[in-house]
Scaffold this motif. Structure first.
Motif, PDB file in Angstrom:
ATOM      1  N   ASP A   1       0.824  -1.213   0.000  1.00  0.00           N
ATOM      2  CA  ASP A   1       0.000   0.000   0.000  1.00  0.00           C
ATOM      3  C   ASP A   1       0.861   1.268   0.000  1.00  0.00           C
ATOM      4  OD1 ASP A   1      -2.204  -1.664   0.119  1.00  0.00           O
ATOM      5  OD2 ASP A   1      -2.510  -1.406   2.281  1.00  0.00           O
ATOM      6  N   LEU A   2       2.025   1.192   0.661  1.00  0.00           N
ATOM      7  CA  LEU A   2       2.902   2.363   0.762  1.00  0.00           C
ATOM      8  C   LEU A   2       3.848   2.508  -0.433  1.00  0.00           C
ATOM      9  CD1 LEU A   2       3.868   2.085   4.543  1.00  0.00           C
ATOM     10  CD2 LEU A   2       2.505   3.909   3.510  1.00  0.00           C
ATOM     11  N   GLU A   3       3.912   1.501  -1.274  1.00  0.00           N
ATOM     12  CA  GLU A   3       4.869   1.505  -2.387  1.00  0.00           C
ATOM     13  C   GLU A   3       4.795   2.754  -3.263  1.00  0.00           C
ATOM     14  OE1 GLU A   3       6.393  -1.299  -6.116  1.00  0.00           O
ATOM     15  OE2 GLU A   3       4.514  -1.789  -5.084  1.00  0.00           O
ATOM     16  N   PRO A   4       3.602   3.327  -3.520  1.00  0.00           N
ATOM     17  CA  PRO A   4       3.567   4.554  -4.337  1.00  0.00           C
ATOM     18  C   PRO A   4       4.359   5.725  -3.750  1.00  0.00           C
ATOM     19  CG  PRO A   4       1.380   3.579  -4.197  1.00  0.00           C
ATOM     20  CD  PRO A   4       2.244   2.834  -3.217  1.00  0.00           C
ATOM     21  N   TYR A   5       4.649   5.649  -2.461  1.00  0.00           N
ATOM     22  CA  TYR A   5       5.393   6.720  -1.798  1.00  0.00           C
ATOM     23  C   TYR A   5       6.881   6.384  -1.638  1.00  0.00           C
ATOM     24  CZ  TYR A   5       0.564   7.860  -0.690  1.00  0.00           C
ATOM     25  OH  TYR A   5      -0.777   8.128  -0.777  1.00  0.00           O
ATOM     26  N   PHE A   6       7.286   5.223  -2.151  1.00  0.00           N
ATOM     27  CA  PHE A   6       8.691   4.825  -2.150  1.00  0.00           C
ATOM     28  C   PHE A   6       9.357   5.381  -3.411  1.00  0.00           C
ATOM     29  CE2 PHE A   6       7.637   0.602   0.274  1.00  0.00           C
ATOM     30  CZ  PHE A   6       7.356   1.332   1.409  1.00  0.00           C
ATOM     31  N   PRO A   7      10.688   5.312  -3.507  1.00  0.00           N
ATOM     32  CA  PRO A   7      11.355   5.748  -4.741  1.00  0.00           C
ATOM     33  C   PRO A   7      10.878   4.936  -5.941  1.00  0.00           C
ATOM     34  CG  PRO A   7      12.947   5.495  -2.967  1.00  0.00           C
ATOM     35  CD  PRO A   7      11.654   4.923  -2.464  1.00  0.00           C
ATOM     36  N   LYS A   8      10.932   5.537  -7.109  1.00  0.00           N
ATOM     37  CA  LYS A   8      10.539   4.855  -8.335  1.00  0.00           C
ATOM     38  C   LYS A   8      11.420   3.621  -8.551  1.00  0.00           C
ATOM     39  CE  LYS A   8       9.860   5.667 -13.292  1.00  0.00           C
ATOM     40  NZ  LYS A   8      10.038   6.637 -14.419  1.00  0.00           N
ATOM     41  N   ASP A   9      10.815   2.530  -9.030  1.00  0.00           N
ATOM     42  CA  ASP A   9      11.551   1.274  -9.257  1.00  0.00           C
ATOM     43  C   ASP A   9      12.313   0.861  -8.002  1.00  0.00           C
ATOM     44  OD1 ASP A   9      10.709   1.225 -11.966  1.00  0.00           O
ATOM     45  OD2 ASP A   9      12.374   2.535 -12.528  1.00  0.00           O
ATOM     46  N   VAL A  10      11.601   0.796  -6.902  1.00  0.00           N
ATOM     47  CA  VAL A  10      12.230   0.572  -5.601  1.00  0.00           C
ATOM     48  C   VAL A  10      13.048  -0.718  -5.550  1.00  0.00           C
ATOM     49  CG1 VAL A  10      10.216  -0.617  -4.617  1.00  0.00           C
ATOM     50  CG2 VAL A  10      11.791   0.632  -3.104  1.00  0.00           C
ATOM     51  N   VAL A  11      12.691  -1.738  -6.337  1.00  0.00           N
ATOM     52  CA  VAL A  11      13.426  -3.017  -6.295  1.00  0.00           C
ATOM     53  C   VAL A  11      14.799  -2.910  -6.955  1.00  0.00           C
ATOM     54  CG1 VAL A  11      11.376  -4.458  -6.129  1.00  0.00           C
ATOM     55  CG2 VAL A  11      12.242  -3.814  -8.381  1.00  0.00           C
TER      56      VAL A  11
END
Length: 430
Positions: A244-254
């Motif tokens: 759910d929080l991934e949209p607020y992480f850096p782009k291409d977080v992986v």
């Protein structure tokens, strides 16, 4: 002539026997008995801390003039194997920096460490939660003097918060609203890394955001007793928070690496950094003028725990090699490591939270973290309790969460994989 030959032979034999004596990499300097100076070898995985330890250990040598300590660090990723090899022979250290919890157990089970029960009296005053990380899982004996503990929280950039009219969040909804506002302003809300070198941070991020959601200490106790499993709806819901929080992480977080997120936060391109107390010093070293605050994450909706918690764990300890030829001197060193003098030096020189009772961090932010942990401390469950077998729960979790972030599984799948992994060796109630 015969007497001289016998005397010479005895002398050669004595030298040979001395050379074969079991040692821990220590040597003796000086001449006559009573004037010898013992050199202790101290191994560590902290290559970045050489200058600080030299300064700290110089204080020990001032009060122990017949002991010199040689600090020898190795790369953290190679340390476990190097230490196990060293302790299994005669070329290991006299004193070693030891991993905590499950990372300690192979050395304990191999009989390579000296139990410290009754030998270091000051250990009786240490926090029982921190001592757990230095104990044998089966025999309950203490094998090391804890040197630090880590706490988990969100660091935030005070200037970015002020410039955007944001206050440290009092509720989960406050935090999400702040993240949305920052993202709209072109600022990465949360500095999170999930790249190949950074998957170990994913369980940490989960603890920061999800500990209250899965039920914190009460849920951990239920896991250990067998009353609940990792597939419990509350634990599954806590995993879903990361997606759910991934949209607020850096782009291409992986694909994001640890140096990348540290740089994002240090340069003001990210406003919040969910991480451990261990990252405060590196961030400030990268940007000494950065104004950093910290907050405990407010419990998400549906949480069994309704007050913010600060997860934490014992970072490690210092133990004595069972084969050291200089155990009395090695014990003097670890006894000193249990004193406030060492603890204060450690906290000041390394900007870390000392495990020694009564030590107050000089850094006000670290002091705040310590206060939060003392008032609302919670265990980092996967690390504290589920690293004692293979596959260890922490490792399974990190790999599965990375898969979730790229859409290869979901929160339910992550929970099922963790449960399937740990039940291969974990027996409730043991």
């Amino acid at each position: 002539m015969k007497r001289r030959w016998i005397a010479g032979a005895i002398g050669v034999l004595a030298v040979a026997l001395a050379a074969c004596a079991p040692g821990g990499g220590a040597s003796e300097e000086g001449g006559k008995a009573g004037g010898d100076k013992v050199t202790l070898s101290l191994w560590s995985w902290r290559v970045e801390d050489v200058k600080a330890y030299e300064k700290i250990l110089a204080k020990f040598e001032e009060s122990h003039p017949k002991i010199h300590v040689e600090f020898k660090p190795f790369q953290a990723t190679e340390y476990n194997n190097i230490l196990a090899t060293g302790l299994s022979g005669t070329a290991g250290p006299d004193v070693a920096q030891l991993r905590a919890y499950g990372g300690l157990q192979p050395l304990v089970e191999a009989g390579q460490l000296l139990p410290l029960d009754g030998k270091v009296e000051a250990l009786s005053g240490f926090d029982a939660k921190l001592l757990e990380g230095a104990k044998g899982h089966k025999d309950g004996k203490i094998y090391g003097v804890p040197f630090a503990y880590q706490t988990l929280q969100v660091l935030y950039n005070k200037k970015l918060f002020g410039d955007n009219g944001i206050q440290p969040p009092a509720t989960w909804d406050d935090m999400i609203a702040a993240a949305g506002k920052l993202k709209a302003a072109g600022i990465t809300p949360f500095a999170v890394a999930a790249g190949p070198d950074a998957t170990w941070t994913l369980p940490i991020v989960h603890e920061i955001f999800g500990n209250a959601r899965y039920g914190s200490t009460k849920f951990r106790d239920a896991l250990l007793s067998g009353e609940k499993k990792f597939t419990d709806p509350d634990f599954t819901a806590s995993i879903k928070l990361l997606k759910d929080l991934e949209p607020y992480f850096p782009k291409d977080v992986v694909a994001v690496k640890i140096p990348d997120v540290q740089a994002l936060f240090a340069t003001g391109k990210a406003a919040m950094y969910p991480t451990g107390s261990f990252d405060l010093a590196p961030v400030l070293a990268a940007n000494p003028s950065l104004e950093v605050g910290a907050f405990q994450v407010p419990p998400p909706p549906g949480s069994p725990v309704t007050t913010p918690v600060t997860p934490g764990w014992a970072d490690g300890s210092f133990g004595v090699n069972a084969k050291s030829a200089h155990q009395p001197e090695a014990l003097e060193l670890v006894k000193w490591m249990a004193t406030p003098e060492f603890g204060q030096l450690y906290a000041s020189e390394l900007k870390q939270l000392s495990a020694v009772p009564g030590v107050t961090p000089s850094d006000p932010l670290l002091a705040e973290m310590a206060k939060n942990y003392a008032a609302n401390g919670a265990p980092y469950t996967l690390l504290v309790d589920f690293r004692y077998g293979q596959p260890n729960g922490d490792a399974v979790f990190r790999d599965e969460v990375q898969k979730m972030l790229v859409g290869q599984t979901d929160a339910k799948g992550v929970a099922e994989s963790v449960q399937k992994g740990v039940e291969q060796w974990f027996k409730p109630g043991n």
